[in-house]
Design an enzyme around this catalytic site. Structure first.
Site, mmCIF file in Angstrom:
data_model
loop_
_atom_site.group_PDB
_atom_site.id
_atom_site.type_symbol
_atom_site.label_atom_id
_atom_site.label_comp_id
_atom_site.label_asym_id
_atom_site.label_seq_id
_atom_site.Cartn_x
_atom_site.Cartn_y
_atom_site.Cartn_z
ATOM 1 N N ASN A 98 0.803 -1.231 0.000
ATOM 2 C CA ASN A 98 0.000 0.000 0.000
ATOM 3 C C ASN A 98 0.837 1.283 0.000
ATOM 4 O OD1 ASN A 98 -2.429 1.783 0.861
ATOM 5 N ND2 ASN A 98 -0.940 2.034 2.525
ATOM 6 N N TYR A 164 3.942 9.064 -11.254
ATOM 7 C CA TYR A 164 2.912 8.371 -10.479
ATOM 8 C C TYR A 164 2.059 7.489 -11.400
ATOM 9 C CZ TYR A 164 -0.856 7.819 -7.011
ATOM 10 O OH TYR A 164 -1.782 7.312 -6.127
HETATM 11 P P1 NAP Z 1 -0.917 8.495 2.926
HETATM 12 O O1 NAP Z 1 -2.012 8.879 3.849
HETATM 13 O O2 NAP Z 1 0.117 9.498 2.536
HETATM 14 O O3 NAP Z 1 -0.204 7.181 3.520
HETATM 15 C C1 NAP Z 1 0.902 6.593 2.886
HETATM 16 C C2 NAP Z 1 1.863 6.103 3.956
HETATM 17 O O4 NAP Z 1 2.991 5.469 3.306
HETATM 18 C C3 NAP Z 1 2.447 7.273 4.777
HETATM 19 O O5 NAP Z 1 2.553 6.914 6.135
HETATM 20 C C4 NAP Z 1 3.793 7.446 4.117
HETATM 21 O O6 NAP Z 1 4.740 8.124 4.907
HETATM 22 C C5 NAP Z 1 4.173 6.010 3.883
HETATM 23 N N1 NAP Z 1 5.336 5.884 3.007
HETATM 24 C C6 NAP Z 1 5.789 6.759 2.060
HETATM 25 N N2 NAP Z 1 6.905 6.307 1.514
HETATM 26 C C7 NAP Z 1 7.191 5.118 2.111
HETATM 27 C C8 NAP Z 1 8.242 4.187 1.965
HETATM 28 N N3 NAP Z 1 9.253 4.394 1.106
HETATM 29 N N4 NAP Z 1 8.206 3.065 2.718
HETATM 30 C C9 NAP Z 1 7.209 2.857 3.605
HETATM 31 N N5 NAP Z 1 6.200 3.716 3.806
HETATM 32 C C10 NAP Z 1 6.195 4.845 3.057
HETATM 33 O O7 NAP Z 1 -1.501 7.978 1.530
HETATM 34 P P2 NAP Z 1 -2.862 7.178 1.169
HETATM 35 O O8 NAP Z 1 -3.750 8.132 0.492
HETATM 36 O O9 NAP Z 1 -3.347 6.389 2.308
HETATM 37 O O10 NAP Z 1 -2.272 6.230 0.029
HETATM 38 C C11 NAP Z 1 -2.078 4.830 0.210
HETATM 39 C C12 NAP Z 1 -1.938 4.205 -1.171
HETATM 40 O O11 NAP Z 1 -3.134 4.446 -1.911
HETATM 41 C C13 NAP Z 1 -0.798 4.788 -2.011
HETATM 42 O O12 NAP Z 1 -0.175 3.760 -2.743
HETATM 43 C C14 NAP Z 1 -1.509 5.749 -2.938
HETATM 44 O O13 NAP Z 1 -0.799 5.978 -4.129
HETATM 45 C C15 NAP Z 1 -2.803 5.005 -3.168
HETATM 46 N N6 NAP Z 1 -3.895 5.851 -3.631
HETATM 47 C C16 NAP Z 1 -4.367 6.877 -2.851
HETATM 48 C C17 NAP Z 1 -5.404 7.665 -3.332
HETATM 49 C C18 NAP Z 1 -5.995 8.808 -2.540
HETATM 50 O O14 NAP Z 1 -6.824 9.545 -3.103
HETATM 51 N N7 NAP Z 1 -5.654 8.995 -1.287
HETATM 52 C C19 NAP Z 1 -5.933 7.407 -4.602
HETATM 53 C C20 NAP Z 1 -5.421 6.361 -5.356
HETATM 54 C C21 NAP Z 1 -4.399 5.583 -4.853
HETATM 55 P P3 NAP Z 1 4.990 9.714 4.593
HETATM 56 O O15 NAP Z 1 3.737 10.420 5.008
HETATM 57 O O16 NAP Z 1 6.174 10.039 5.422
HETATM 58 O O17 NAP Z 1 5.236 9.831 3.108
#
Ligand code: NAP
Length: 258
Positions: A98, A164
């Site tokens: 994730n 991305y």
């Molecule tokens: P989020 O709230 O930013 O959570 C992502 C987590 O991953 C954060 O704790 C982040 O830490 C951590 N992270 C970043 N780089 C990392 C690394 N190298 N190793 C381990 N952990 C790491 O994001 P989210 O929205 O929940 O997103 C989760 C997934 O869903 C992602 O793959 C994202 O691309 C995908 N997604 C999200 C959305 C959306 O609208 N939110 C839509 C489509 C897909 P930091 O905060 O320090 O970076």
């Protein structure tokens, strides 16, 4: 913080799950949901303090959960993470790739370093996770990998954030490739494609014209909640999805139906 909802069915009792990016947003909701369904969970993230707190809160509620510091772009870190699941809980059944970072630049603005970093976390991290966890998941007998891609892994989005999109598109097809490779070895591999989900990743857009645009582009007329993605991950992780592999599940309020 709201407590994780208790379920009357524990579909994942006896299963061990490793979730990356577990300290925030979708990852956090996924850890809480898998745990509520009975799984033992390794919550892995680059952010230590919130990750430790999430695992501690789950333990206080009687769940089996530990936090592991983890950088998904680092192969050595992956070995430690899988090892933690084996030593702490005796195996690994579920891997949720994730962790991810956003990228909002245009192609002209994107430096080679920016490109490499986004690919390293969002794409190579998924490859490393599946490779490192492969043996343990095969030994499980009912291994399940859920890779978090995006609507932007299947569409051009707003024409920005090329790294991305490239990474999320790669995750979509890598999922199918791995699913075929392990189809007879008891490991299912599926991708989940969130639409616009209300997490810290979208924080910069909150209250701006971009949030309005995201809502307007979503047929159901709102942002998604992390728990709505986590529910789909939990379904794919467990035996209710035993005949589903190589598939892609859109959790996008209808975005891609247009
Ligand atoms: P989020 O709230 O930013 O959570 C992502 C987590 O991953 C954060 O704790 C982040 O830490 C951590 N992270 C970043 N780089 C990392 C690394 N190298 N190793 C381990 N952990 C790491 O994001 P989210 O929205 O929940 O997103 C989760 C997934 O869903 C992602 O793959 C994202 O691309 C995908 N997604 C999200 C959305 C959306 O609208 N939110 C839509 C489509 C897909 P930091 O905060 O320090 O970076």
């Amino acid at each position: 913080m709201e407590a994780a909802p208790k379920r009357d069915t524990e579909r994942l009792r006896g299963r061990v799950a490793l979730v990356t990016g577990a300290a925030s947003g979708i990852g956090r909701a996924t850890v809480e949901r898998l745990s509520a369904e009975g799984a033992s969970v390794v919550a892995a993230d680059i952010q230590d303090a919130p990750g430790e707190t999430i695992a501690a809160n789950l333990r206080e509620q009687g769940a089996r959960a530990v936090f592991q510091h983890h950088d998904v772009a680092d192969e050595t870190s992956w070995r430690s993470c899988v090892e933690r699941a084996l030593t702490e809980f005796g195996g690994l059944d579920i891997l949720v790739n994730n962790a991810g970072i956003g990228d909002i630049a245009t192609i002209e603005e994107t430096t080679a370093d920016d490109w490499e970093r986004t690919i390293a976390v969002d794409q190579t991290g998924v490859f490393l996770g599946m490779k490192t966890a492969a043996e343990a998941l095969k030994q499980s007998g009912h291994g399940s990998i859920v890779n978090i891609s995006s609507i932007f892994g299947a569409s051009g989005g707003f024409g920005t954030s090329p790294a991305y999109h490239a990474a999320k598109g790669a995750v979509r097809i890598l999922t199918k490739n791995a699913a075929l490779h392990w189809a007879r070895e008891g490991v299912r591999v599926n991708s989940v494609h969130p639409g616009f989900i209300d997490t810290p990743m979208l924080q910069a857009a909150k209250g701006t014209e971009y949030e309005t645009a995201m809502i307007d582009l979503t047929p159901v007329g709102r942002l998604g909640r992390p728990e709505e993605v986590a529910a789909c991950v939990a379904f794919l992780a467990g035996d209710d999805a035993s005949f589903i592999t190589g598939s892609e599940l859109y959790v996008d309020g209808g975005y891609l139906a247009r």
